[in-house]
Design a protein around this motif. Structure first.
Motif, PDB file in Angstrom:
ATOM      1  N   LEU A   1     -88.248 -14.247 -36.159  1.00  0.00           N
ATOM      2  CA  LEU A   1     -89.348 -15.210 -36.090  1.00  0.00           C
ATOM      3  C   LEU A   1     -89.324 -15.982 -34.781  1.00  0.00           C
ATOM      4  N   THR A   2     -88.140 -16.154 -34.216  1.00  0.00           N
ATOM      5  CA  THR A   2     -88.023 -16.816 -32.924  1.00  0.00           C
ATOM      6  C   THR A   2     -88.685 -15.983 -31.840  1.00  0.00           C
ATOM      7  N   VAL A   3     -88.451 -14.669 -31.895  1.00  0.00           N
ATOM      8  CA  VAL A   3     -89.059 -13.765 -30.915  1.00  0.00           C
ATOM      9  C   VAL A   3     -90.574 -13.727 -31.081  1.00  0.00           C
ATOM     10  N   LEU A   4     -91.039 -13.626 -32.331  1.00  0.00           N
ATOM     11  CA  LEU A   4     -92.479 -13.603 -32.578  1.00  0.00           C
ATOM     12  C   LEU A   4     -93.138 -14.928 -32.188  1.00  0.00           C
ATOM     13  N   GLY A   5     -92.440 -16.027 -32.416  1.00  0.00           N
ATOM     14  CA  GLY A   5     -92.992 -17.333 -32.073  1.00  0.00           C
ATOM     15  C   GLY A   5     -93.090 -17.581 -30.583  1.00  0.00           C
ATOM     16  N   ALA A   6     -92.413 -16.747 -29.792  1.00  0.00           N
ATOM     17  CA  ALA A   6     -92.470 -16.915 -28.339  1.00  0.00           C
ATOM     18  C   ALA A   6     -93.851 -16.577 -27.783  1.00  0.00           C
ATOM     19  N   LEU A   7     -94.597 -15.688 -28.472  1.00  0.00           N
ATOM     20  CA  LEU A   7     -95.920 -15.303 -27.986  1.00  0.00           C
ATOM     21  C   LEU A   7     -96.897 -16.485 -28.001  1.00  0.00           C
ATOM     22  N   PRO A   8     -97.114 -17.161 -29.148  1.00  0.00           N
ATOM     23  CA  PRO A   8     -97.997 -18.328 -29.107  1.00  0.00           C
ATOM     24  C   PRO A   8     -97.448 -19.441 -28.235  1.00  0.00           C
ATOM     25  N   PHE A   9     -96.121 -19.535 -28.111  1.00  0.00           N
ATOM     26  CA  PHE A   9     -95.522 -20.551 -27.234  1.00  0.00           C
ATOM     27  C   PHE A   9     -95.931 -20.297 -25.784  1.00  0.00           C
ATOM     28  N   SER A  10     -95.851 -19.035 -25.360  1.00  0.00           N
ATOM     29  CA  SER A  10     -96.237 -18.691 -23.987  1.00  0.00           C
ATOM     30  C   SER A  10     -97.730 -18.887 -23.759  1.00  0.00           C
ATOM     31  N   ALA A  26     -98.258 -30.199 -23.079  1.00  0.00           N
ATOM     32  CA  ALA A  26     -97.810 -28.809 -23.201  1.00  0.00           C
ATOM     33  C   ALA A  26     -96.897 -28.636 -24.412  1.00  0.00           C
ATOM     34  N   ALA A  27     -96.003 -29.602 -24.619  1.00  0.00           N
ATOM     35  CA  ALA A  27     -95.098 -29.530 -25.767  1.00  0.00           C
ATOM     36  C   ALA A  27     -95.871 -29.590 -27.079  1.00  0.00           C
ATOM     37  N   ALA A  28     -96.873 -30.464 -27.132  1.00  0.00           N
ATOM     38  CA  ALA A  28     -97.665 -30.599 -28.361  1.00  0.00           C
ATOM     39  C   ALA A  28     -98.420 -29.314 -28.678  1.00  0.00           C
ATOM     40  N   VAL A  29     -99.024 -28.706 -27.663  1.00  0.00           N
ATOM     41  CA  VAL A  29     -99.798 -27.482 -27.869  1.00  0.00           C
ATOM     42  C   VAL A  29     -98.894 -26.326 -28.288  1.00  0.00           C
ATOM     43  N   THR A  30     -97.783 -26.144 -27.563  1.00  0.00           N
ATOM     44  CA  THR A  30     -96.894 -25.025 -27.861  1.00  0.00           C
ATOM     45  C   THR A  30     -96.221 -25.187 -29.222  1.00  0.00           C
ATOM     46  N   GLN A  31     -95.820 -26.413 -29.547  1.00  0.00           N
ATOM     47  CA  GLN A  31     -95.186 -26.649 -30.845  1.00  0.00           C
ATOM     48  C   GLN A  31     -96.156 -26.391 -31.993  1.00  0.00           C
ATOM     49  N   THR A  32     -97.408 -26.796 -31.801  1.00  0.00           N
ATOM     50  CA  THR A  32     -98.416 -26.592 -32.843  1.00  0.00           C
ATOM     51  C   THR A  32     -98.666 -25.106 -33.087  1.00  0.00           C
ATOM     52  N   LEU A  33     -98.755 -24.340 -32.006  1.00  0.00           N
ATOM     53  CA  LEU A  33     -99.032 -22.908 -32.137  1.00  0.00           C
ATOM     54  C   LEU A  33     -97.856 -22.132 -32.727  1.00  0.00           C
ATOM     55  N   SER A  34     -96.638 -22.548 -32.405  1.00  0.00           N
ATOM     56  CA  SER A  34     -95.462 -21.799 -32.864  1.00  0.00           C
ATOM     57  C   SER A  34     -94.834 -22.384 -34.121  1.00  0.00           C
ATOM     58  N   PHE A  35     -95.360 -23.499 -34.625  1.00  0.00           N
ATOM     59  CA  PHE A  35     -94.737 -24.174 -35.766  1.00  0.00           C
ATOM     60  C   PHE A  35     -94.694 -23.315 -37.034  1.00  0.00           C
ATOM     61  N   PRO A  36     -95.759 -22.554 -37.366  1.00  0.00           N
ATOM     62  CA  PRO A  36     -95.665 -21.703 -38.574  1.00  0.00           C
ATOM     63  C   PRO A  36     -94.504 -20.721 -38.517  1.00  0.00           C
ATOM     64  N   PHE A  37     -94.235 -20.160 -37.343  1.00  0.00           N
ATOM     65  CA  PHE A  37     -93.105 -19.246 -37.199  1.00  0.00           C
ATOM     66  C   PHE A  37     -91.786 -19.993 -37.416  1.00  0.00           C
ATOM     67  N   ASP A  38     -91.710 -21.211 -36.901  1.00  0.00           N
ATOM     68  CA  ASP A  38     -90.500 -22.015 -37.059  1.00  0.00           C
ATOM     69  C   ASP A  38     -90.264 -22.369 -38.527  1.00  0.00           C
ATOM     70  N   THR A  39     -91.348 -22.656 -39.258  1.00  0.00           N
ATOM     71  CA  THR A  39     -91.222 -22.998 -40.674  1.00  0.00           C
ATOM     72  C   THR A  39     -90.665 -21.829 -41.476  1.00  0.00           C
ATOM     73  N   VAL A  40     -91.205 -20.641 -41.255  1.00  0.00           N
ATOM     74  CA  VAL A  40     -90.717 -19.456 -41.968  1.00  0.00           C
ATOM     75  C   VAL A  40     -89.268 -19.176 -41.584  1.00  0.00           C
ATOM     76  N   LYS A  41     -88.939 -19.373 -40.326  1.00  0.00           N
ATOM     77  CA  LYS A  41     -87.561 -19.160 -39.868  1.00  0.00           C
ATOM     78  C   LYS A  41     -86.602 -20.083 -40.599  1.00  0.00           C
ATOM     79  N   ARG A  42     -86.961 -21.364 -40.718  1.00  0.00           N
ATOM     80  CA  ARG A  42     -86.096 -22.326 -41.412  1.00  0.00           C
ATOM     81  C   ARG A  42     -85.899 -21.919 -42.876  1.00  0.00           C
ATOM     82  N   LYS A  43     -86.955 -21.468 -43.512  1.00  0.00           N
ATOM     83  CA  LYS A  43     -86.843 -21.036 -44.910  1.00  0.00           C
ATOM     84  C   LYS A  43     -85.901 -19.839 -45.035  1.00  0.00           C
TER      85      LYS A  43
END
Length: 241
Positions: free
Chosen positions: A169-178, A211-228
């Motif tokens: 999920l970290t790797v997948l979340g890098a796409l919306p982060f970029s 930039a942090a707000a935008v990237t965090q918002t886009l990648s947050f769903p991936f981070d949530t699933v990762k934490r679970k």
């Protein structure tokens, strides 16, 4: 296009030390918010408290004020190896994307930074998983007594691969982060209506926050699933304690 130049004002070790100290301070100051975020993501706070303030107050009452900084120690220790790996990887990727005249486009620079972040995250990922589990467990009846105990317990009971549960999920979340980073930084001059080298300190600070707000918002769903995924097999034990 931009030109890649080495900043000679600080040595590599000095830059690493500065980044580590700044990161340690920021992590320590925001640790209670990180704790509330993680508990909300994995569902521990469901039915008990809503919002970071309510979650933090519940943890304070149940486990004491020190519990608000659960997992902060391993997060701070993780900074230095993570920063070192990221810096080394970034230099390698910049070298790949730089043309013969020493120029690198802004897009390539952001991609290089994202790739370097992925490499450093994968290398140090077990410490991120341990941090999450330390946050979720009850401090008064801990399953893990510390960083090394958590590492050895997870390795012995769940296997080596368990230390990397959720890394995909970290790797997948890098796409919306970029993508988020590109959207912000490619439009900076339009946002501030001036060349980038004329930005004020406040404008640079606002840009970083945006930039942090935008990237965090886009990648947050991936981070949530990762934490679970990180706490899936032990969540019932933690909550039951």
């Amino acid at each position: 296009m931009a030109t890649w130049r080495r900043d000679g004002r600080l040595t590599g070790s000095q830059r690493l030390l500065c980044a580590g100290l700044a990161g340690t301070l920021s992590l320590s100051l925001t640790a209670p918010l990180e704790l509330a975020t993680v508990l909300a993501q994995v569902g521990v706070a469901r039915g008990h408290a809503r919002g970071p303030w309510a979650i933090g107050r519940r943890v304070w009452r149940a486990e004491g004020p020190r519990a608000l900084w659960k997992g902060n120690g391993v997060a701070c220790l993780r900074l230095f190896p993570c920063s070192a790996v990221q810096l080394a990887a970034y230099r390698k990727f910049v070298g790949l994307f730089t043309d013969d005249s020493g120029h690198i486009s802004q897009q390539s620079s952001i991609v290089a930074g994202s790739l370097a972040g992925i490499v450093s995250t994968i290398v140090t990922y077990p410490t991120d998983l341990i941090k999450t589990r330390l946050i979720v467990q009850n401090m008064l009846e801990p399953t893990y007594k510390g960083i090394f105990h958590a590492f050895s317990t997870i390795y012995q009971q769940e296997g080596f691969l368990a230390l990397y549960r959720g890394v995909s999920l970290t790797v997948l979340g890098a796409l919306p982060f970029s993508v988020g980073s590109l959207l912000v930084y490619m439009n900076l001059e339009k946002i501030w209506n001036r060349p980038r080298d004329q930005f004020s300190l406040l404008q640079n600070f606002t840009t970083v926050c945006l930039a942090a707000a935008v990237t965090q918002t886009l990648s947050f769903p991936f981070d949530t699933v990762k934490r679970k995924m990180q706490v899936r097999r032990c969540l019932e034990v933690f909550v039951g304690g």
